[in-house]
Write an enzyme that holds these catalytic residues in place. Structure first.
Site, PDB file in Angstrom:
ATOM      1  N   HIS A 422     -17.329  74.178  23.056  1.00  0.00           N
ATOM      2  CA  HIS A 422     -17.031  74.712  25.138  1.00  0.00           C
ATOM      3  C   HIS A 422     -18.720  73.863  25.080  1.00  0.00           C
ATOM      4  CE1 HIS A 422     -14.889  78.047  23.909  1.00  0.00           C
ATOM      5  NE2 HIS A 422     -14.240  76.195  24.314  1.00  0.00           N
ATOM      6  N   GLU A 530     -29.937  63.125  17.835  1.00  0.00           N
ATOM      7  CA  GLU A 530     -29.003  62.239  18.496  1.00  0.00           C
ATOM      8  C   GLU A 530     -29.846  61.480  19.627  1.00  0.00           C
ATOM      9  OE1 GLU A 530     -29.836  66.192  21.240  1.00  0.00           O
ATOM     10  OE2 GLU A 530     -28.644  65.144  18.437  1.00  0.00           O
TER      11      GLU A 530
END
Length: 724
Positions: A422, A530
């Protein structure tokens, strides 16, 4: 300005001032005008020799000492409420203010008297349902001071202190009373006047990317204007003999309050800075109410901070009952390919979250024993500028090329499960409108864990209801304010009702609430893997720093396990993973999370299945944790014992310098033989030039042995000790 903080100091924080919503500027200025007089009084109270001497003459002091006698907190109830901390007789915190400023220029903490005191000693051992250790001892001495104003409405405020071996907690409690119903906290006066000028590791607060910055290191007197916690400090030769002590400042049990950062008020003095609402109020409260604990961790070695469980012990026990459904585990997922630009979150020819691609990941997870498969980009709303258009996300409507129902059933059939995703882009109103139906859908599909995300600038979280918002209006809030704290608490409780665990990215920092809500399994809240895909990278010293800074707050979903370290992004840019392959394996032990990702693409593991075996074997749940050697930012070696067997695992990580890890194996059971499988750097390994070369060795060892292994620059070591 001592008490107005970075929100109003346009000279020291010009970029932040310019970014404030206009309505927030007006409300903050009004709030400041209301509080100036009392704040000036508070400054005079602690700032002039004459008043300080007068206060000392009238002072009542109360000491609380840790069970081992090494840590002492002294509370001074004079004109200005204050406290100090000593460790082995050495000042750690010099006399520092306590108290809060309420709306209407009222200060609780000046001119108060003691109505009663309560002392207690507590000693129990409790079991974590999952964690870095199975058993946690809560042994502390406690003091509660029941205070009241000496004049006026005689409003009451309690100060609670708990002192552990190597840790303290201090908090405020406002009991139910006639003179204090609903109230607004405009500032918190809690100070940390640190003795001397220790070396400090920190990140700056009120920045655009929340907590996602590389840690800086410098003397405390030279650090930034406002700092996120945990802030870690070391005395003495921190690069040599690590003479110590080492100290970290943080908070515990952050519930219905604004998160605390530290605002400079002197060369080595800081004051609690609570992230404000757009109205200028820091905390909306109704008695009875209480603040989070203000926490100090203290140890002789850096590793003592890591194995200090004060933050957990200051949280309430498990409130959920049987949480056997909150299961630690390892997962893979459609994630790294998106950061490499090979696939997209949004729909189109390169959409990653397709039925076919997800089945491929499910098959890989089933073959290699992974308990979950994360799929990002499965739901509509990703097309276009999703950060600016978070109101377009649907959390129940999949893209047409993603058969959610069929894939959920296929995953369960293959012995694994989908992990939900989400991403809200920080649009809390849109998410909360759909929260019940979104969680119901996940539960119906057998999803046991959800990764939530709140990607947006740190002061750009919309709110459409509540104080100071006209119908149809929208104001912007900080991601560390009471608004977001309340929202995250709501999501954790709603998820628990459906037996769903959470992995929160772009969160409010961890403060030990995982003890009370064990479905709050892990968070990001730092600069993770990341950044190695699309920036200059994190650098080889980042992980040996994270262990002693961010990781002191709780588990982190760093997403380790990149094997294709020399990969080139789809746009032609070289990625910047600052470790060797063996160093990536070490992260599974060094950086704790009960949910650990094997973050690389399945095809990138195929050429290295011998090394991949360590990822398959290493647990995500531990019975014991030991820090064997460490220098903050330079190197760390940690051993952890599997909770489900007698096996031990070891991870060692170094910065950009080569070194030889040399440790005793006395953490192993005496009189027992272990087969040690070492995943080490090859002799010519180097994180910049030859990162993917490694060697695997086995040897028989006992607790009487030592293990000496060279680590390459940026390298690491991973070891499994199988009990025979």
């Amino acid at each position: 300005m001592l008490v107005l903080g970075p929100i109003l100091d346009s000279q020291t924080e010009p970029s932040l001032w310019k970014r404030l919503h206009p309505s927030m500027m007006v409300r903050l200025l009004l709030a400041v005008v209301a509080g100036v007089a009392v704040l000036a009084l508070a400054l005079v109270t602690v700032g002039t020799p004459d008043t300080a001497q007068a206060a000392a003459a009238l002072a009542e002091t109360y000491d609380v000492t840790s069970p081992d006698g090494r840590t002492t907190v002294t509370v001074d109830v004079g004109r200005q409420l204050a406290y100090a901390v000593r460790y082995d007789g050495r000042p750690i915190v010099e006399p520092s203010r306590l108290g809060v400023v309420l709306a209407g220029s009222d200060t609780l903490g000046i001119e108060m008297e003691v109505l009663d005191t309560e002392r207690a000693t507590h000693d129990e051992t409790w079991t974590q349902p999952w964690g870095e250790v199975a058993e946690v001892r809560d042994h502390h001495n406690a003091l509660t001071l029941q205070l009241a104003e000496t004049a006026g409405e005689r409003r009451r405020m309690n100060v609670e202190i708990r002192v552990f071996d190597g840790g303290i907690g201090v908090r405020y409690v406002w009991p139910e009373q006639d003179g204090l119903g609903t109230f607004e906290i405009m500032d918190e006066l809690t100070e940390f006047r640190i003795a001397d000028d220790p070396t400090t590791w920190f990140i700056r607060a009120y920045e655009e990317n929340r907590y996602e910055y590389l840690y800086e290191r410098m003397p405390l007197s030279r650090t930034g204007h406002v700092l996120h916690t945990p802030v870690t400090m070391g005395y003495g030769d921190v690069d040599g003999d690590a003479s110590g002590p080492y100290v970290a400042v943080h908070e515990a049990a952050l519930v219905d309050y604004a998160a605390m950062s530290l605002r400079r008020v002197g060369p080595t003095a800081f004051q609690a800075d609570l992230a404000p609402w757009s109205t200028g109020v820091r905390v909306y409260a109704e008695a009875p109410h209480r603040s989070p604990w203000r926490v100090l961790l203290i140890g002789d070695e850096p590793g003592d901070l890591v194995t200090n469980y004060t933050v957990l012990n200051l949280n309430e026990p498990n409130a959920l009952g049987d949480v056997s459904w909150a299961e630690p585990g390892k997962y893979i997922g459609i994630w790294w390919s998106l950061h490499l630009g090979e696939e997209t979150w949004g729909s189109g020819d390169r959409h990653g979250a397709t039925t076919e691609n997800t089945r491929r990941y499910i098959d890989f997870a089933a073959e290699h024993g992974f308990s979950g498969v994360l799929v990002e980009g499965w739901n509509t709303g990703w097309d276009g500028n999703w950060i600016e258009n978070g109101n377009l996300f649907s959390f129940t409507n999949p893209y047409p090329d993603y058969d959610f129902e069929a894939l959920a059933g296929y995953a369960r059939q293959r012995g694994t499960r989908l992990i939900g995703h989400h991403e809200t882009s920080g649009n809390v109103p849109n998410y909360e409108r759909q929260l019940a139906s979104a969680l119901d859908l996940m539960a119906e599909r057998g999803v046991r864990a959800i990764k939530t995300g709140y990607v947006n600038f740190g002061m750009n979280y919309p709110r459409t209801t509540g104080p100071g918002v006209a119908p149809g209006d929208t104001v912007m809030e900080y991601n560390t304010g009471q608004f977001m704290v309340r929202h995250l608490q709501h999501t954790v409780e709603e998820a628990a009702r459906r037996q769903i665990s959470l992995n929160i990215h772009e969160p409010v920092k961890a403060t030990g609430l995982r003890r009370t809500y064990p479905n709050l399994m892990t968070r990001e809240g730092a600069r993770g893997q990341e950044y190695n895909a699309w920036s200059e990278g994190n650098g080889p010293g980042h992980v040996p720093t994270l262990v002693f800074t961010r990781m002191l707050s709780g588990p982190m979903d760093f997403t380790p396990g990149i094997f294709d370290i020399d990969a080139v992004r789809d746009d032609g840019r070289q990625i910047n993973v600052p470790t060797t392959l063996a160093g990536q394996l070490a992260l599974y032990v060094v950086l704790y999370s009960p949910l650990q990702m094997a973050a690389d693409l399945p095809e990138n593991y195929e050429p290295h299945m011998d090394a991949f075996q360590f990822i398959k074997d290493v647990p995500a749940d531990w019975a014991d944790t030991r820090v064997l050697e460490a220098r903050i930012g330079r190197f760390v070696t940690i051993a952890r014992q599997d909770r489900a067997s007698d096996d031990w695992y070891l991870g060692a990580k170094t910065d950009g310098q080569s070194r030889t890890m040399d440790i005793a194996l006395d953490f192993l059971d005496a009189g027992r033989t272990y087969t040690a499988t070492l995943y080490r750097d090859a002799d010519d390994a180097h994180w910049e030039t030859n990162a993917t070369v490694y060697a695997i060795e086995t040897r028989e060892v006992t607790a009487a042995d030592r293990l000496a292994v060279p680590l390459a620059p940026g390298g690491g070591l991973a070891v499994r000790f199988e009990a025979q």
